[in-house]
Design an enzyme around this catalytic site. Structure first.
Site, PDB file in Angstrom:
ATOM      1  N   LYS A 102      28.501  35.803   4.274  1.00 30.45           N
ATOM      2  CA  LYS A 102      28.652  34.338   4.306  1.00 30.45           C
ATOM      3  C   LYS A 102      28.878  33.815   5.721  1.00 30.45           C
ATOM      4  O   LYS A 102      28.523  32.687   6.037  1.00 30.45           O
ATOM      5  CB  LYS A 102      29.824  33.927   3.400  1.00 30.45           C
ATOM      6  CG  LYS A 102      29.588  34.294   1.945  1.00 30.45           C
ATOM      7  CD  LYS A 102      30.781  33.981   1.070  1.00 30.45           C
ATOM      8  CE  LYS A 102      31.974  34.885   1.264  1.00 30.45           C
ATOM      9  NZ  LYS A 102      31.788  36.288   0.851  1.00 30.45           N
ATOM     10  N   GLY A 158      37.114  39.192   5.434  1.00 32.25           N
ATOM     11  CA  GLY A 158      36.677  39.541   6.778  1.00 32.25           C
ATOM     12  C   GLY A 158      35.294  38.979   7.009  1.00 32.25           C
ATOM     13  O   GLY A 158      34.397  39.196   6.206  1.00 32.25           O
ATOM     14  N   HIS A 159      35.160  38.192   8.047  1.00 37.40           N
ATOM     15  CA  HIS A 159      33.841  37.685   8.426  1.00 37.40           C
ATOM     16  C   HIS A 159      33.429  38.399   9.700  1.00 37.40           C
ATOM     17  O   HIS A 159      34.191  38.408  10.657  1.00 37.40           O
ATOM     18  CB  HIS A 159      33.902  36.201   8.782  1.00 37.40           C
ATOM     19  CG  HIS A 159      34.030  35.298   7.601  1.00 37.40           C
ATOM     20  ND1 HIS A 159      33.468  35.557   6.397  1.00 37.40           N
ATOM     21  CD2 HIS A 159      34.629  34.102   7.478  1.00 37.40           C
ATOM     22  CE1 HIS A 159      33.733  34.566   5.565  1.00 37.40           C
ATOM     23  NE2 HIS A 159      34.444  33.673   6.190  1.00 37.40           N
ATOM     24  N   GLN A 184      35.575  36.199  -0.274  1.00 40.50           N
ATOM     25  CA  GLN A 184      35.273  37.057  -1.440  1.00 40.50           C
ATOM     26  C   GLN A 184      34.017  36.540  -2.157  1.00 40.50           C
ATOM     27  O   GLN A 184      33.164  35.960  -1.512  1.00 40.50           O
ATOM     28  CB  GLN A 184      36.484  37.152  -2.385  1.00 40.50           C
ATOM     29  CG  GLN A 184      37.651  37.943  -1.808  1.00 40.50           C
ATOM     30  CD  GLN A 184      38.602  37.099  -0.987  1.00 40.50           C
ATOM     31  OE1 GLN A 184      38.931  35.993  -1.368  1.00 40.50           O
ATOM     32  NE2 GLN A 184      39.058  37.604   0.129  1.00 40.50           N
TER      33      GLN A 184
HETATM   34  P1  IMP Z   1      43.310  41.466  -3.006  1.00 39.40           P
HETATM   35  O1  IMP Z   1      42.507  40.237  -2.783  1.00 39.40           O
HETATM   36  O2  IMP Z   1      43.780  42.128  -1.747  1.00 39.40           O
HETATM   37  O3  IMP Z   1      44.426  41.245  -3.987  1.00 39.40           O
HETATM   38  O4  IMP Z   1      42.347  42.569  -3.718  1.00 39.40           O
HETATM   39  C1  IMP Z   1      41.823  42.372  -5.024  1.00 39.40           C
HETATM   40  C2  IMP Z   1      40.406  42.912  -5.101  1.00 39.40           C
HETATM   41  O5  IMP Z   1      39.549  42.110  -4.323  1.00 39.40           O
HETATM   42  C3  IMP Z   1      40.234  44.335  -4.579  1.00 39.40           C
HETATM   43  O6  IMP Z   1      39.235  44.978  -5.342  1.00 39.40           O
HETATM   44  C4  IMP Z   1      39.728  44.122  -3.163  1.00 39.40           C
HETATM   45  O7  IMP Z   1      38.976  45.222  -2.693  1.00 39.40           O
HETATM   46  C5  IMP Z   1      38.841  42.917  -3.379  1.00 39.40           C
HETATM   47  N1  IMP Z   1      38.662  42.111  -2.156  1.00 39.40           N
HETATM   48  C6  IMP Z   1      39.552  41.272  -1.580  1.00 39.40           C
HETATM   49  N2  IMP Z   1      39.022  40.702  -0.494  1.00 39.40           N
HETATM   50  C7  IMP Z   1      37.762  41.154  -0.396  1.00 39.40           C
HETATM   51  C8  IMP Z   1      36.688  40.890   0.519  1.00 39.40           C
HETATM   52  O8  IMP Z   1      36.787  40.101   1.450  1.00 39.40           O
HETATM   53  N3  IMP Z   1      35.535  41.559   0.277  1.00 39.40           N
HETATM   54  C9  IMP Z   1      35.372  42.407  -0.772  1.00 39.40           C
HETATM   55  N4  IMP Z   1      36.339  42.684  -1.642  1.00 39.40           N
HETATM   56  C10 IMP Z   1      37.521  42.060  -1.457  1.00 39.40           C
END
Ligand code: IMP
Length: 484
Positions: free
Chosen positions: A16, A40-41, A223
């Site tokens: 994105k 992360g971008h 996300q």
């Molecule tokens: P949390 O957002 O750290 O609570 O993680 C919840 C889920 O979302 C986990 O499966 C993470 O790997 C996934 N997740 C959170 N942020 C990202 C992202 O930026 N990219 C891909 N997966 C993400």
């Protein structure tokens, strides 16, 4: 008053940041509306790689005002570190604004995230351990701290006096971890507030003012749809709403102010963390996607799980986001594969299913039903026109577009902004004539009102007072006022 939402259609990491970067020329404001430093971008600009977690990607352009909206959960230390990193690389940060209503990720949220995952051992969500879930839980519980609270040390202490004993009890008694000290916590949070004060404002007012002035506002989701708390693969999701609707609650726009939703997806699928992933590949093709696509998490460095593109959730994602057009990324990564598969339905307990199941248990039992396409050998990195794509690649893109039911307007064939094919005009937007816009020379720095600057933090602000916008006094917005 055009407002564009950029939203991930898969499990995040769709690229994105590149979409925002591509549209940067026309955009006056970029607003992050949910998530936190779990995101992360990666942006490649002029050969330089920038990895951002909290600050919206528009920060790299002097004419853009980057906003961290009220729906974001902010780890103040991460934000300060990111601001310092950007400044050290010559990027101006004084324009960044953070919502006074955004919730704060406190150290106890980070500790609890790790501790709760450890207790789930074997059944964990696979979170990023950034404290995202516990911070959003406190928001819903109405015991969270907001950015404005960091500016009011007395009120901050009173709130922490109420909440910290409860957090410490859980940390110590349930998880056997050390407690946090109240005085130390108040001091740390007060220092964050002191350093971030110029950035903390009512961002909804800024977004609404920009829209009223007819500026183009871009709302950037983190996300993706399949990690959405409501529409994703619960419980293997994040704790916010990445879908376009989240831009309204977390970015400060009304639903009818959004007139464009760009869905972003990769030409294959990836997922980080646990949870069902029907098209996952554990073979050489999965390794090809991982290695050629550099599929390692920007935040945690974890290997992303890789698989074929899944069109079953695509239909859901297009619908719940009201996607008007799609940007398809990383088509170049598929070069060299003898054939390409596309999942068009699932077989679950012997039945063919075309709807994405809301039950994680059902999804875990789903076997993909594939259509197979011819592969291609040619490297796509230098292709700039659709007509120059190999026939097989065009056929694959056409099939994806047909399944999505909305135009794939932009196709990316490399990390740099120029490695892009403008395939169709975007609905509701001026035609670009098939050419990737170059970034025009930066317009005069736009500055939006900030809080009054206390003594001793001028180094955080650069030349904030040089060029106030709208004739309003720079630094004149609601000095010291805290949200209720
Ligand atoms: P949390 O957002 O750290 O609570 O993680 C919840 C889920 O979302 C986990 O499966 C993470 O790997 C996934 N997740 C959170 N942020 C990202 C992202 O930026 N990219 C891909 N997966 C993400």
């Amino acid at each position: 008053m055009p407002a564009t939402v950029v939203v991930g259609l898969q499990w995040g990491d769709e690229g994105k940041g590149k979409t925002t970067d591509l549209l940067a020329e026309s955009v006056a404001m970029v607003v992050r509306y949910q998530g936190g430093d779990n995101a992360g971008h990666t942006i490649v600009l002029g050969g330089e790689v920038f990895k951002l977690h909290l600050v919206p990607s528009g920060v790299l352009y002097p004419h853009i005002t980057p906003i961290i909206g009220n729906g974001v959960v902010v780890n103040p230390q991460t934000l300060l570190d990111e601001l310092a990193m950007l400044r050290s690389r010559g990027v101006a940060t004084e324009r960044i604004r953070v919502s006074e209503s955004a919730h704060v990720i406190m150290p106890y949220h980070v500790a609890l995230d790790g501790a709760m995952e450890a207790r789930l051992a074997g059944d964990e969500i696979g979170t990023t351990h950034r404290g995202i879930g516990p911070a959003y839980a406190d928001r819903a519980w109405r015991v969270g701290l907001r950015m404005a609270d960091l500016l009011e040390p007395d009120a901050l202490r009173a709130k922490l006096e109420r909440v910290l004993p409860e957090k410490n009890a859980v940390l110590v008694q349930t998880h056997g971890l050390p407690p946090f000290d109240l005085d130390e916590m108040v001091a740390r949070a007060t220092e964050w507030g002191h350093r971030l004060r110029p950035h903390i404002v009512d961002t909804t007012a800024l977004v609404q003012r920009a829209l009223a002035q007819g500026r183009h506002v871009l709302l950037e989701g983190a996300q993706g749809t399949l990690l959405d708390l409501d529409h994703g693969t619960y419980p293997y999701v994040t704790s916010s709403n990445p879908i376009a609707g989240g831009a309204c609650t977390g970015g400060g726009v009304g639903p009818l102010q959004v007139d464009e939703v760009i869905g972003v997806m990769k030409a294959y699928a990836t997922r980080v963390g646990s949870g069902p992933f029907p098209t996952e590949l554990g073979d050489d093709i999965g390794r090809h996607l991982l290695e050629k696509g550099h599929e390692f998490g920007t935040t945690t460095g974890r290997r992303r799980r890789c698989g074929w593109f899944d069109a079953v959730p695509l239909r859901l994602a297009v619908a719940v986001n009201s996607v008007t057009s799609i940007m398809l990324n990383k088509l170049d990564i598929l070069s060299g594969l003898p054939e390409i598969r596309l999942c068009v339905a699932y077989r679950i307990d012997g039945r063919v299913v075309e709807e994405f199941p809301s039950s994680g248990d059902l999804l875990a039992r789903a076997e993909p039903v594939y259509e197979t396409f011819a592969g291609w050998e040619e490297d796509l990195g230098g292709v700039r026109r659709e007509a120059d794509l190999p026939r097989a690649a065009r056929g694959y893109v056409d099939a994806l577009e047909h399944l999505a039911g909305v135009p794939i307007s932009i196709v990316s064939v490399g990390a740099d902004r120029t490695a892009t094919i403008l395939r169709r005009d975007r609905p509701h937007r001026p035609a670009l004539g098939g050419v990737v816009p170059s970034i025009a020379p930066p317009a005069a720095l736009e500055l939006w009102p900030s809080r009054e600057e206390p003594a001793g933090i001028a180094e955080d602000r650069g030349s904030e007072d040089d060029d106030p916008v709208d004739g309003g006094p720079a630094g004149g917005g609601d000095p010291g006022g805290a949200a209720s």
